[in-house]
Design a protein around this motif. Structure first.
Motif, PDB file in Angstrom:
ATOM      1  N   SER A   1      -5.930 -23.273 -51.466  1.00 26.42           N
ATOM      2  CA  SER A   1      -6.518 -22.746 -50.235  1.00 26.42           C
ATOM      3  C   SER A   1      -5.903 -21.417 -49.837  1.00 26.42           C
ATOM      4  O   SER A   1      -6.527 -20.620 -49.159  1.00 26.42           O
ATOM      5  N   SER A   2      -4.638 -21.166 -50.267  1.00 25.23           N
ATOM      6  CA  SER A   2      -4.021 -19.917 -49.834  1.00 25.23           C
ATOM      7  C   SER A   2      -4.389 -18.755 -50.766  1.00 25.23           C
ATOM      8  O   SER A   2      -4.050 -17.620 -50.501  1.00 25.23           O
TER       9      SER A   2
ATOM     10  N   GLN B   1     -10.966 -39.083 -50.035  1.00 28.66           N
ATOM     11  CA  GLN B   1     -10.921 -37.934 -49.140  1.00 28.66           C
ATOM     12  C   GLN B   1      -9.632 -37.132 -49.313  1.00 28.66           C
ATOM     13  O   GLN B   1      -9.649 -35.908 -49.331  1.00 28.66           O
ATOM     14  N   MET B   2      -8.515 -37.873 -49.469  1.00 30.62           N
ATOM     15  CA  MET B   2      -7.236 -37.186 -49.635  1.00 30.62           C
ATOM     16  C   MET B   2      -7.195 -36.421 -50.947  1.00 30.62           C
ATOM     17  O   MET B   2      -6.602 -35.351 -51.015  1.00 30.62           O
TER      18      MET B   2
ATOM     19  N   ASN C   1      -9.122 -33.271 -50.368  1.00 32.84           N
ATOM     20  CA  ASN C   1      -8.310 -32.356 -49.562  1.00 32.84           C
ATOM     21  C   ASN C   1      -7.217 -31.728 -50.407  1.00 32.84           C
ATOM     22  O   ASN C   1      -6.970 -30.532 -50.346  1.00 32.84           O
TER      23      ASN C   1
ATOM     24  N   ARG D   1     -11.822 -45.088 -49.689  1.00 32.09           N
ATOM     25  CA  ARG D   1     -12.447 -43.946 -49.028  1.00 32.09           C
ATOM     26  C   ARG D   1     -11.400 -42.890 -48.680  1.00 32.09           C
ATOM     27  O   ARG D   1     -11.590 -41.701 -48.897  1.00 32.09           O
ATOM     28  N   LEU D   2     -10.266 -43.372 -48.143  1.00 31.29           N
ATOM     29  CA  LEU D   2      -9.178 -42.456 -47.798  1.00 31.29           C
ATOM     30  C   LEU D   2      -8.623 -41.789 -49.051  1.00 31.29           C
ATOM     31  O   LEU D   2      -8.337 -40.590 -49.059  1.00 31.29           O
TER      32      LEU D   2
ATOM     33  N   ASN E   1      -6.470 -27.937 -50.996  1.00 30.97           N
ATOM     34  CA  ASN E   1      -5.203 -27.385 -50.478  1.00 30.97           C
ATOM     35  C   ASN E   1      -4.469 -26.553 -51.491  1.00 30.97           C
ATOM     36  O   ASN E   1      -3.857 -25.555 -51.165  1.00 30.97           O
TER      37      ASN E   1
ATOM     38  N   TYR F   1       5.270 -35.042 -45.085  1.00 27.82           N
ATOM     39  CA  TYR F   1       4.847 -35.176 -43.689  1.00 27.82           C
ATOM     40  C   TYR F   1       4.028 -36.454 -43.448  1.00 27.82           C
ATOM     41  O   TYR F   1       4.007 -36.982 -42.352  1.00 27.82           O
ATOM     42  N   LEU F   2       3.377 -36.941 -44.499  1.00 33.37           N
ATOM     43  CA  LEU F   2       2.641 -38.198 -44.336  1.00 33.37           C
ATOM     44  C   LEU F   2       3.596 -39.388 -44.264  1.00 33.37           C
ATOM     45  O   LEU F   2       3.284 -40.422 -43.687  1.00 33.37           O
ATOM     46  N   VAL F   3       4.765 -39.231 -44.876  1.00 37.97           N
ATOM     47  CA  VAL F   3       5.741 -40.317 -44.878  1.00 37.97           C
ATOM     48  C   VAL F   3       6.547 -40.307 -43.592  1.00 37.97           C
ATOM     49  O   VAL F   3       6.819 -41.350 -43.001  1.00 37.97           O
TER      50      VAL F   3
ATOM     51  N   TYR G   1       4.003 -34.505 -50.012  1.00 35.30           N
ATOM     52  CA  TYR G   1       3.358 -35.024 -48.812  1.00 35.30           C
ATOM     53  C   TYR G   1       4.356 -35.705 -47.892  1.00 35.30           C
ATOM     54  O   TYR G   1       4.023 -36.692 -47.243  1.00 35.30           O
TER      55      TYR G   1
ATOM     56  N   PHE H   1       1.627 -44.033 -42.921  1.00 33.23           N
ATOM     57  CA  PHE H   1       0.656 -43.799 -43.983  1.00 33.23           C
ATOM     58  C   PHE H   1       0.982 -44.724 -45.135  1.00 33.23           C
ATOM     59  O   PHE H   1       2.134 -45.018 -45.413  1.00 33.23           O
TER      60      PHE H   1
END
Lengths: 229, 277
Positions: free
Chosen positions: B27-28, B16-17, B20, B12-13, B24, B100-102, B98, B107
């Motif tokens: 997105s800019s 979702q990731m 995202n 599920r994650l 992302n 920041y996830l590490v 990613y 995570f």
């Protein structure tokens, strides 16, 4: 009483490379030895019990952040062990796992998803987080446009709303304004009443003395004082 | 095996990731995800125009004298290459992207290259769809039977995904430890492009360099490119059944080896990711 955090002979040594090339040399030739070691945390042993709020102080480079990162589980120890009996939520190095390109709301959802919450559970907490962060319409803007204070507000609001047993706060409050800091400390009180544990790094000794029940002073990776605040 | 369990447990994650991640990326930009589809389509058009009109690659003649229009030949192979090159690039850099996830939270790093690959697959599926539709329309007009070969697509796309998941587990771990690996991967992608017979037919080699031709047929990249291509060029004996499935056995053997080695390298290094990022 069973400790909620149990740290045993914990050490962390980072490899320091003199030149960038040395990184490749070591990666390609397992026997090559081109690094020196920097000891960030040096043989620490302590227990933390449920309901304690521990303030950690020390100069820059004393090992505070490395210690908290290891307790969170982000960095793995070089030696020793850590036992954790509960859910940890942490604000490391002035922040949390926010994607700067996503809006505040989107980050609330991603943060919750990373913590294993379903979208329905996050929806149920969403308003509470928005109210606590209290950053107005900025919540719909990308996080990269936030001031450091707004970032800290949202990060703190997210971190406390995943219902942790242990809350780790690394300096993040220092960028918030007075009103927000008071709000956070009030939240700390509620946490303590519910027998939750807080690890709190600050350079403000007053904050630690008024909000923590125990103080640890770190110097060069060692704990040189551990006692009641 | 822990890796597969991990991905399944966190499916599920992962999903979702990857959604995202897909959003992302664009997105800019004001036109958002439109660019995700525009870029590969523009690339395809440019390559087609250059090779069809300037270099005059012309139709491909099959063993039974069927004329396969160059556009069918090209679009089918090129869409697979786009999937491979984009997937390889984004999944290899994913752990760095990613970071920041590490660094900032606990995570499951195992799933980072997987969701990067999946997010990339969203664009690729649309590209596969467009290329496949164009090829199918040409086939129908010219009278090349679509069935049963077109069903190959249902096998080869998941196979490509599995192969890339195995390969990027290795490359993502290496690129996280040593940033230079990314430069190597970029060179590698160029090599794959020219050596996987995307713009030319591998049969050309059989006359001039038969040994090289045989070696390249065992390359998993050639296998995937030809696998998808042959969904639309019915006349060929598909590479997956050729020589009693020898190339298919080779493909899965290489995939397994890459996976085992990648798994070993990733597991050995993942505890250091937070230190080096």
């Amino acid at each position: 009483m069973e400790p909620i955090i149990s740290v045993n002979n914990l050490s962390k040594r980072y490899k320091v490379f003199g030149r960038k090339k040395d990184v490749i040399v070591e990666a390609l030739f397992p026997k090559a030895n081109r690094h020196t070691l920097f000891t960030a945390v040096d043989n620490m042993t302590f227990d933390v019990f449920p309901g304690e709020s521990v303030g950690i102080i020390g100069c820059n480079g004393a090992g505070k952040s490395t210690l908290l990162k290891m307790i969170t589980g982000v960095v793995s120890p070089t030696e020793g062990s850590i036992k954790i009996n509960g859910r940890v939520s942490s604000l490391l190095e002035l922040g949390t796992a926010f994607n700067p390109e996503l809006t505040g709301i989107e980050n609330i959802y991603q943060h919750g998803q990373i913590f294993g919450l379903t979208n329905d559970e996050i929806k149920a907490r969403e308003q509470e987080i928005i109210d606590f962060a209290d950053i107005g319409d900025h919540i719909n803007q990308p996080v990269k446009t936030y001031s450091s204070g707004m970032f800290a507000r949202l990060a703190f609001a997210c971190a406390i709303n995943v219902d942790p047993d242990i809350l780790i706060v690394d300096e993040v409050l220092s960028v918030g304004d007075m009103a927000f800091q008071m709000k956070c400390f009030k939240k700390f009180e509620q946490f303590k009443e519910r027998k939750k544990t807080i690890l709190f790094v600050s350079h403000n000794v007053n904050d630690i003395l008024t909000n923590c029940s125990r103080v640890m002073i770190l110097q060069q990776g060692k704990c040189i004082f551990d006692g009641d605040a | 095996m822990d890796f597969i369990k991990n991905v399944f447990k966190n499916r599920r994650l992962v999903w979702q990731m990857s959604r995202n991640d897909f959003r992302n990326k664009f997105s800019s930009m004001s036109l958002g995800t439109l660019w995700g589809f525009a870029v590969p389509l523009v690339f395809m058009t440019i390559y087609y125009v250059i090779f069809n009109y300037v270099l005059k690659s012309g139709d491909i003649i099959t063993p039974s004298e069927l004329k396969i229009p160059f556009i069918v030949w090209f679009l089918s192979g090129f869409s697979m290459w786009l999937f491979i090159s984009d997937g390889l690039t984004s999944a290899t850099t994913s752990v760095r992207t990613y970071s920041y996830l590490v660094k900032k939270t606990v995570f499951n790093v195992d799933i980072i290259p997987v969701f990067a690959l999946l997010s990339n697959g969203i664009v690729s599926l649309v590209v596969f769809g467009i290329a496949g539709t164009v090829c199918a329309v040409y086939d129908i007009v010219i009278g090349i039977p679509l069935f049963p070969n077109v069903l190959l697509a249902l096998y080869i796309i998941p196979a490509a995904f599995i192969f890339l998941a195995a390969l990027t587990r290795l490359t993502a771990a290496l690129a996280t430890k040593v940033a230079d690996v990314m430069a190597v991967i970029n060179i590698f992608i160029q090599i794959i492009f020219w050596f996987s017979a995307i713009l030319w037919d591998i049969k050309i080699l059989d006359a001039k360099a038969p040994a090289l031709g045989q070696i390249l047929r065992f390359s998993p990249f050639t296998y995937l490119v030809y696998g998808f291509r042959q969904a639309f060029t019915a006349d060929y004996l598909p590479i997956i059944t050729a020589k009693y499935g020898l190339y298919t056995a080779g493909f899965w053997a290489i995939t397994l080896l890459v996976f085992l080695y990648g798994n070993y390298v990733f597991n050995k290094n993942k505890k250091d990711f937070a230190d080096v990022l």
